[in-house]
Design a protein around this motif. Sequence first.
Motif, PDB file in Angstrom:
ATOM      1  N   ASN A 282     -12.686  -8.840  -1.389  1.00 59.91           N
ATOM      2  CA  ASN A 282     -11.627  -8.769  -2.411  1.00 59.91           C
ATOM      3  C   ASN A 282     -10.823 -10.069  -2.509  1.00 59.91           C
ATOM      4  OD1 ASN A 282     -10.471  -8.428   0.139  1.00 59.91           O
ATOM      5  ND2 ASN A 282      -8.823  -7.117  -0.625  1.00 59.91           N
TER       6      ASN A 282
ATOM      7  N   ILE B 246      -3.833  -6.436  -8.377  1.00 59.07           N
ATOM      8  CA  ILE B 246      -4.366  -7.794  -8.276  1.00 59.07           C
ATOM      9  C   ILE B 246      -3.240  -8.714  -7.821  1.00 59.07           C
ATOM     10  CG2 ILE B 246      -5.535  -9.683  -9.476  1.00 59.07           C
ATOM     11  CD1 ILE B 246      -7.112  -7.004  -9.331  1.00 59.07           C
TER      12      ILE B 246
ATOM     13  N   ASP C 270      -2.130   4.504 -10.207  1.00 59.29           N
ATOM     14  CA  ASP C 270      -3.566   4.787 -10.221  1.00 59.29           C
ATOM     15  C   ASP C 270      -4.391   3.567 -10.646  1.00 59.29           C
ATOM     16  OD1 ASP C 270      -2.898   4.636 -12.864  1.00 59.29           O
ATOM     17  OD2 ASP C 270      -3.663   6.619 -13.431  1.00 59.29           O
ATOM     18  N   ARG C 271      -3.745   2.379 -10.713  1.00 60.28           N
ATOM     19  CA  ARG C 271      -4.467   1.152 -11.056  1.00 60.28           C
ATOM     20  C   ARG C 271      -4.694   0.319  -9.791  1.00 60.28           C
ATOM     21  NH1 ARG C 271      -0.881   1.797 -15.361  1.00 60.28           N
ATOM     22  NH2 ARG C 271       0.732   0.550 -14.325  1.00 60.28           N
ATOM     23  N   ASN C 272      -5.704  -0.545  -9.833  1.00 57.65           N
ATOM     24  CA  ASN C 272      -5.939  -1.483  -8.736  1.00 57.65           C
ATOM     25  C   ASN C 272      -4.942  -2.644  -8.836  1.00 57.65           C
ATOM     26  OD1 ASN C 272      -8.085   0.009  -7.784  1.00 57.65           O
ATOM     27  ND2 ASN C 272      -9.604  -1.116  -8.966  1.00 57.65           N
TER      28      ASN C 272
ATOM     29  N   THR D 139       0.828  -1.206   0.000  1.00 63.78           N
ATOM     30  CA  THR D 139       0.000   0.000   0.000  1.00 63.78           C
ATOM     31  C   THR D 139       0.867   1.264   0.000  1.00 63.78           C
ATOM     32  OG1 THR D 139      -0.199  -0.166   2.418  1.00 63.78           O
ATOM     33  CG2 THR D 139      -1.989  -1.075   1.101  1.00 63.78           C
TER      34      THR D 139
ATOM     35  N   LYS E 161      -7.867  -1.534   0.522  1.00 64.39           N
ATOM     36  CA  LYS E 161      -8.424  -0.739  -0.572  1.00 64.39           C
ATOM     37  C   LYS E 161      -7.602  -0.910  -1.843  1.00 64.39           C
ATOM     38  CE  LYS E 161     -10.484   2.855   2.336  1.00 64.39           C
ATOM     39  NZ  LYS E 161     -10.439   4.280   2.727  1.00 64.39           N
ATOM     40  N   ARG E 162      -8.293  -0.994  -2.956  1.00 66.25           N
ATOM     41  CA  ARG E 162      -7.719  -1.044  -4.296  1.00 66.25           C
ATOM     42  C   ARG E 162      -6.771  -2.227  -4.488  1.00 66.25           C
ATOM     43  NH1 ARG E 162      -5.832   4.489  -6.766  1.00 66.25           N
ATOM     44  NH2 ARG E 162      -6.185   3.188  -8.588  1.00 66.25           N
ATOM     45  N   THR E 163      -7.036  -3.295  -3.736  1.00 63.83           N
ATOM     46  CA  THR E 163      -6.240  -4.518  -3.846  1.00 63.83           C
ATOM     47  C   THR E 163      -7.168  -5.727  -3.793  1.00 63.83           C
ATOM     48  OG1 THR E 163      -4.469  -3.432  -2.595  1.00 63.83           O
ATOM     49  CG2 THR E 163      -4.276  -5.792  -2.908  1.00 63.83           C
ATOM     50  N   SER E 164      -6.963  -6.682  -4.710  1.00 60.27           N
ATOM     51  CA  SER E 164      -7.702  -7.938  -4.683  1.00 60.27           C
ATOM     52  C   SER E 164      -6.719  -9.096  -4.692  1.00 60.27           C
ATOM     53  CB  SER E 164      -8.634  -8.044  -5.902  1.00 60.27           C
ATOM     54  OG  SER E 164      -9.621  -7.043  -5.868  1.00 60.27           O
TER      55      SER E 164
ATOM     56  N   TYR F  56      -6.183  -2.341 -14.017  1.00 62.96           N
ATOM     57  CA  TYR F  56      -5.602  -3.305 -13.084  1.00 62.96           C
ATOM     58  C   TYR F  56      -4.119  -3.520 -13.365  1.00 62.96           C
ATOM     59  CZ  TYR F  56     -10.452  -4.708 -12.067  1.00 62.96           C
ATOM     60  OH  TYR F  56     -11.773  -4.728 -11.698  1.00 62.96           O
TER      61      TYR F  56
END
Length: 496
Positions: free
Chosen positions: A185, A136, A132-134, A123, A157-160, A220
């Motif tokens: 997620n 994975i 600015d991408r998520n 993070t 947040k913003r992580t899977s 992503y």
Amino acid sequence: MKYRSTRGSKENTLNSAAAIIQGLAPDGGLYVPLDFPKANFKLEDLPKLSYKQIAAMVISLFFNDYSKEQIQSAVLNAYSEQWDNRSIVPIEKHDHNFYMELFHGPTLAFKDIALQMLPQLMTRAVQIEKIDRNIIILTATSGDTGTASMRGFANQKRTSVIVFYPEGGVSPVQLRQMLSQHGDNLQAIAIKGNFDDAQTEVKKIFNDEKFKTLLNKNGYQFSSANSMNIGRLVPQISYYLYTYGQLVRRQEIKLGNEINFSVPTGNFGDILAGYYAKKLGLPIKKLICASNENNVLTDFFKNGEYDRRRKFHLTNAPAMDILVSNNLERLLFDLYDNDYKQISSLMNQLTQRGHYQISDEVHAKLQEIFAADFATERQVIKEINRIYNYDRYVIDPHTAVGSYVAHQYQEKTGDTTPMVIVSTASPYKFPETVYEAVTGRVCPQTGVAAIKKLHEELGGQLSIGVRTLFDRKPGLEKVIDPQNMEIVISSILDLK
């Protein structure tokens, strides 16, 4: 600090934050420091430092793109109330050897040490790099990495997290942990095949430029939670330094004395962290590579040939059921004096022919530092029983592999150097095997029911991490063919 790929020239570098986000290099190699850092501590400092202090010291040494404040907050978050022992890594002495307990985190295995830290590093890396991408997190697991990465990244947040594991190749407790992790997620999916099949396909997906472009178009970016990720590997160095300091503090050894470590080994990340600790100046005499019946590493250390063309065994130490040990590439890169062309050649031979042979010079270097042996399933059972009968100390099957191999090494060589066995998982994570070893009877139940049966035999108080297993209801298992992994990822992410 700059990082390079084990298969690329030193002109192509990234800072540590970018290397952690990428996970795997585009050329298929693994990220390593461009210049290995010099220790920022003296040996005499170690007995005075807590685990958190040593962890912060190691992170700052390898990842100096992070601010002091970022590192301090990451360490505090990673090693706080989710641990059932305040020392994080307690060290027990049994049968004249030391057991470094790495299983006091939330998922009861050593992977927690690094996978409580990696989300903190990830993070902050995203902030440093202004991504600015998520992200994975795409990971293959032989059991523990899946649970620990899902637990570490849950609801970040913003992580899977998408985990692939071998159907029937993880223990009932490992499976329950993965299928019952809470978080919108998180995804865990079984494949028809073994861990190597899952890991090979994950690496292939990482290197698929067309799929990477599709990911980027949809906002992503892939990263990894395997020990292929340098952000997962580096935190593991800390417990070697901490253990040495604690043994000095307890007057079990004198400052400057050499010690040995016996390390249950699958993907080679844990033992490589020990090698890096030795490079930093820790007085390690031998790193003992302990394998189960998938003993490709035992043969490699003995004859210098890495040969995965052999029968794959499903064993009672399933986290080590691996025939392709990825982190060995980092070790060879170091021993071949950073010759990336040679490493690329060896890894291509492994992919195309299933084996490679190292030079006599490099093999000689290996044998100076490492010893290797393996334990059969029956020997695992006997070792758990032997240690239990000695003073009622209970170890899991993976720790038993390390303990058996350490004992054999000591008997064969007469080496009286103090021995630390890396204890990688709670015995309650593999209750069926431990119950059989302790009682001499096959456990009539599996999973949570087996934990209860084992607890009836052992008594005492269960840790919070074990008690949590009783409360969680697992979801349904989804099983796919390995060649469909990319399709499944596209569906989960709704790629267009």
